[in-house]
Write a protein that holds these residues in place. Sequence first.
Motif, PDB file in Angstrom:
ATOM      1  N   LEU A   1      -6.428   7.575   5.836  1.00  0.00           N
ATOM      2  CA  LEU A   1      -7.527   7.855   6.761  1.00  0.00           C
ATOM      3  C   LEU A   1      -7.096   7.646   8.207  1.00  0.00           C
ATOM      4  O   LEU A   1      -7.558   8.356   9.104  1.00  0.00           O
ATOM      5  CB  LEU A   1      -8.743   6.989   6.434  1.00  0.00           C
ATOM      6  N   SER A   2      -6.220   6.687   8.438  1.00  0.00           N
ATOM      7  CA  SER A   2      -5.758   6.513   9.824  1.00  0.00           C
ATOM      8  C   SER A   2      -4.937   7.736  10.244  1.00  0.00           C
ATOM      9  O   SER A   2      -4.997   8.151  11.405  1.00  0.00           O
ATOM     10  CB  SER A   2      -4.988   5.201  10.003  1.00  0.00           C
ATOM     11  N   TYR A   3      -4.226   8.355   9.310  1.00  0.00           N
ATOM     12  CA  TYR A   3      -3.513   9.601   9.638  1.00  0.00           C
ATOM     13  C   TYR A   3      -4.506  10.721   9.961  1.00  0.00           C
ATOM     14  O   TYR A   3      -4.303  11.489  10.896  1.00  0.00           O
ATOM     15  CB  TYR A   3      -2.638  10.067   8.465  1.00  0.00           C
TER      16      TYR A   3
ATOM     17  N   PRO B   1      -6.571  -3.514  -4.387  1.00  0.00           N
ATOM     18  CA  PRO B   1      -5.994  -3.605  -3.036  1.00  0.00           C
ATOM     19  C   PRO B   1      -5.054  -2.445  -2.731  1.00  0.00           C
ATOM     20  O   PRO B   1      -5.060  -1.909  -1.628  1.00  0.00           O
ATOM     21  CB  PRO B   1      -5.225  -4.932  -3.064  1.00  0.00           C
TER      22      PRO B   1
ATOM     23  N   SER C   1      -6.819   3.667   3.203  1.00  0.00           N
ATOM     24  CA  SER C   1      -6.908   3.288   4.622  1.00  0.00           C
ATOM     25  C   SER C   1      -5.784   3.904   5.429  1.00  0.00           C
ATOM     26  O   SER C   1      -6.005   4.409   6.533  1.00  0.00           O
ATOM     27  CB  SER C   1      -6.858   1.763   4.768  1.00  0.00           C
ATOM     28  N   ARG C   2      -4.580   3.833   4.894  1.00  0.00           N
ATOM     29  CA  ARG C   2      -3.440   4.393   5.611  1.00  0.00           C
ATOM     30  C   ARG C   2      -3.643   5.894   5.809  1.00  0.00           C
ATOM     31  O   ARG C   2      -3.467   6.428   6.902  1.00  0.00           O
ATOM     32  CB  ARG C   2      -2.151   4.145   4.819  1.00  0.00           C
TER      33      ARG C   2
ATOM     34  N   ALA D   1      -7.547  10.501  11.118  1.00  0.00           N
ATOM     35  CA  ALA D   1      -8.189  10.293  12.421  1.00  0.00           C
ATOM     36  C   ALA D   1      -7.211  10.582  13.558  1.00  0.00           C
ATOM     37  O   ALA D   1      -7.588  11.152  14.587  1.00  0.00           O
ATOM     38  CB  ALA D   1      -8.733   8.869  12.516  1.00  0.00           C
ATOM     39  N   ALA D   2      -5.948  10.194  13.365  1.00  0.00           N
ATOM     40  CA  ALA D   2      -4.943  10.447  14.405  1.00  0.00           C
ATOM     41  C   ALA D   2      -4.726  11.955  14.567  1.00  0.00           C
ATOM     42  O   ALA D   2      -4.610  12.462  15.691  1.00  0.00           O
ATOM     43  CB  ALA D   2      -3.633   9.749  14.049  1.00  0.00           C
TER      44      ALA D   2
ATOM     45  N   ALA E   1       0.848  -1.190   0.000  1.00  0.00           N
ATOM     46  CA  ALA E   1       0.000   0.000   0.000  1.00  0.00           C
ATOM     47  C   ALA E   1       0.881   1.237   0.000  1.00  0.00           C
ATOM     48  O   ALA E   1       1.767   1.388   0.808  1.00  0.00           O
ATOM     49  CB  ALA E   1      -0.895  -0.002   1.229  1.00  0.00           C
TER      50      ALA E   1
ATOM     51  N   TYR F   1      -1.506  16.399   7.946  1.00  0.00           N
ATOM     52  CA  TYR F   1      -2.135  15.085   8.089  1.00  0.00           C
ATOM     53  C   TYR F   1      -3.645  15.146   8.251  1.00  0.00           C
ATOM     54  O   TYR F   1      -4.345  14.214   7.904  1.00  0.00           O
ATOM     55  CB  TYR F   1      -1.486  14.300   9.234  1.00  0.00           C
TER      56      TYR F   1
ATOM     57  N   ILE G   1      -7.060   0.641  -1.952  1.00  0.00           N
ATOM     58  CA  ILE G   1      -7.715   0.542  -0.645  1.00  0.00           C
ATOM     59  C   ILE G   1      -6.683   0.680   0.475  1.00  0.00           C
ATOM     60  O   ILE G   1      -6.939   1.324   1.502  1.00  0.00           O
ATOM     61  CB  ILE G   1      -8.515  -0.775  -0.536  1.00  0.00           C
ATOM     62  N   GLY G   2      -5.510   0.110   0.261  1.00  0.00           N
ATOM     63  CA  GLY G   2      -4.453   0.253   1.260  1.00  0.00           C
ATOM     64  C   GLY G   2      -4.049   1.715   1.435  1.00  0.00           C
ATOM     65  O   GLY G   2      -3.873   2.203   2.551  1.00  0.00           O
TER      66      GLY G   2
END
Lengths: 386, 386
Positions: free
Chosen positions: B196-198, B186, B193-194, B200-201, B170, B228, B189-190
């Motif tokens: 989006l985690s940034y 894939p 996802s990566r 949210a953090a 990813a 971010y 999506i990877g």
Amino acid sequence: MQDFFALQKQKISAFLLPFLEKKRKDLKRTGDMGGGVCARLKTFVPRGKMLRGGLLVLSYGLFKPGVPAPVIQAGAALELVQAGLLIHDDIMDGDLERRGEKSLFYEYAARAQARKLNRAFHVGESLGICAGDIAFFLSYELLSGLDLPAGGGAGGSTRFGAGSHTRSGAGAGIGAERCTSAGTIPRLIGLVSRELSYVAAAQMLDVYRGAQDRLKLSENDILRLYTYKTARYTFSLPLLCGALLARAAEKQLPRLEKIGELLGIIFQIKDDELGLFGDSDKTGKPVGSDIKEGKKNLYYYYLFGRGGRTGHERLLNLFGSGQAGKKEIEEIRSLVIGLGIQEKINKKVDQRAARVSRMITQLPSGRGGARELLLELLRYNLKRVA
Amino acid sequence: MQDFFALQKQKISAFLLPFLEKKRKDLKRTGDMGGGVCARLKTFVPRGKMLRGGLLVLSYGLFKPGVPAPVIQAGAALELVQAGLLIHDDIMDGDLERRGEKSLFYEYAARAQARKLNRAFHVGESLGICAGDIAFFLSYELLSGLDLPAGGGAGGSTRFGAGSHTRSGAGAGIGAERCTSAGTIPRLIGLVSRELSYVAAAQMLDVYRGAQDRLKLSENDILRLYTYKTARYTFSLPLLCGALLARAAEKQLPRLEKIGELLGIIFQIKDDELGLFGDSDKTGKPVGSDIKEGKKNLYYYYLFGRGGRTGHERLLNLFGSGQAGKKEIEEIRSLVIGLGIQEKINKKVDQRAARVSRMITQLPSGRGGARELLLELLRYNLKRVA
């Protein structure tokens, strides 16, 4: 059976902890909060039983020998999804405890309180929303990164040719007889996503009903909630994921889906029973908490149906008042037995148990006795209370 | 430029609305709440500008002609992600309005209130958490269902052979020179996802800082948050997604990532400026709301750095007190200009604008003038306030 799940939990943890550690370091680039979520997930996730991850491995074992790395990784992804759902649920239900410790949002709230931040409880809830989101995103990152060998599911042979591109749509099995490598990951992600949207929709209903004192529900309403909020997600989904990774024949999928629903409904009804009759030391949640929270479960439904007009007002005071103490819970227990409700519910469980038992015996026996494990899981569930 | 984005918005809506309608019907199987979320998203999403979806299409156009259906579908997925983030953000910030109407959680809260449900506001927040989650899950369903032709990105040629299975992890471009069909979904999506985690953090950090009155931040802390929480997600991510779908050469990806960061930081700083100097009729949010909410932006940073000791206490009272009225906002505006802060910040913006402008000119010109559109977007952003 319990040994099997304990072993899978070990394997999943052995994969998940280094992954979360890697993400903890990676998320530090955003500042000093995101890494903390990963650190917290490292202790939170392994405190669960990892039923969903274990079931995925079990399902794979029905169709293929061995447990290749991607199967464990997919199991880990399901456990992160579960963590995300629990983190969000605890905010909605205002549950301050989870798995014997402070729930995640409450831990943040308590920390914010200790540092005298403005609106500390809300800060905790907000951080919990983000933390749950992160768990979802990490889970999708794991699913998207499954390293499936060319031409097949995890560990599968290459007899269908390297990555022939046959997608058959998320969930439904249109076209392709078996899923091939190129389509397995998207299909898996489509399946997980669709199911999670059902879970969230069912949770909305549960929240909405929980906030209403007087509510007319049919038995069907309740069973539908059980199906979409718990049963399919906890049982059907892992069974389907395992089968997709093993490239099981398409005809197995609807069977596994139905088996999952039946197992899941039994599981949920037994959970309700535990909530009413169980020993809180063993269940980890206070007896009667469902009643206090006004959860509209099958017991609730039958009690209102059979309580008669005078019983009705009394029950309304007991359910959802937040006031039910030991004496009141005892009263409900007596009613449940006295009115024949326990017996009636047991009968429903037994019918489903007989049906799912028959369906399970139609599955392949699997290497390492996978099918037998599923039957054991059913029996274990049935006798959890007795 | 605005025509281009308006056109993409039209195309994305034309795809998204029937999809949401289909999901609305599908989610009805869970009961009567989930379908409502889809119905609500049908009006909510088209009220945005669809900047992210449009940027994805623009980026595709840098490398390939035409706009194949999967490109629109991926753009729609990014808009659903954005909807999910906004729905969750509004709960955290307690924002009762969004895009000129009640925010989603507040709409639920108001409905719960009207029906006299217990803890109506919390019910609204809880339903909002679920609704945001559903938006995320629907987005992943769209991404997983991209119908990419064998052997390439959307609409690409098949010169790399049908679905040769070369995943390169990813995000990072290890191994494969170009992304091939089997790995595109894939990988996409990877990547999502990566990122989006940034987001949210970074949002966690923003929440945490927002709840603190006295906070020592470096300029770097603030710019990192911008990067971010907004810049990468709003600009880099769509640019990268479009390039992956067009099977752009790997070497283009880090360039697009950096261009996105620079454009995004300029965008965010200009947004802060609008928040302070803008016309609330045009921006759709009340002037000074950032100040009232105690947002720690670049203006905040410089004001505290240059306000001197006596100004410090005064500023603390203005920022984050929730009490800033017209007079106080006027006072801050004067300070920002008088202390040379506006000038200093403009200088930073100009430096970045020059750099990103140079980088953009190194991109392929693209069919339909895609590169020129990106430059126009930059210019548009720069003059938004003036």
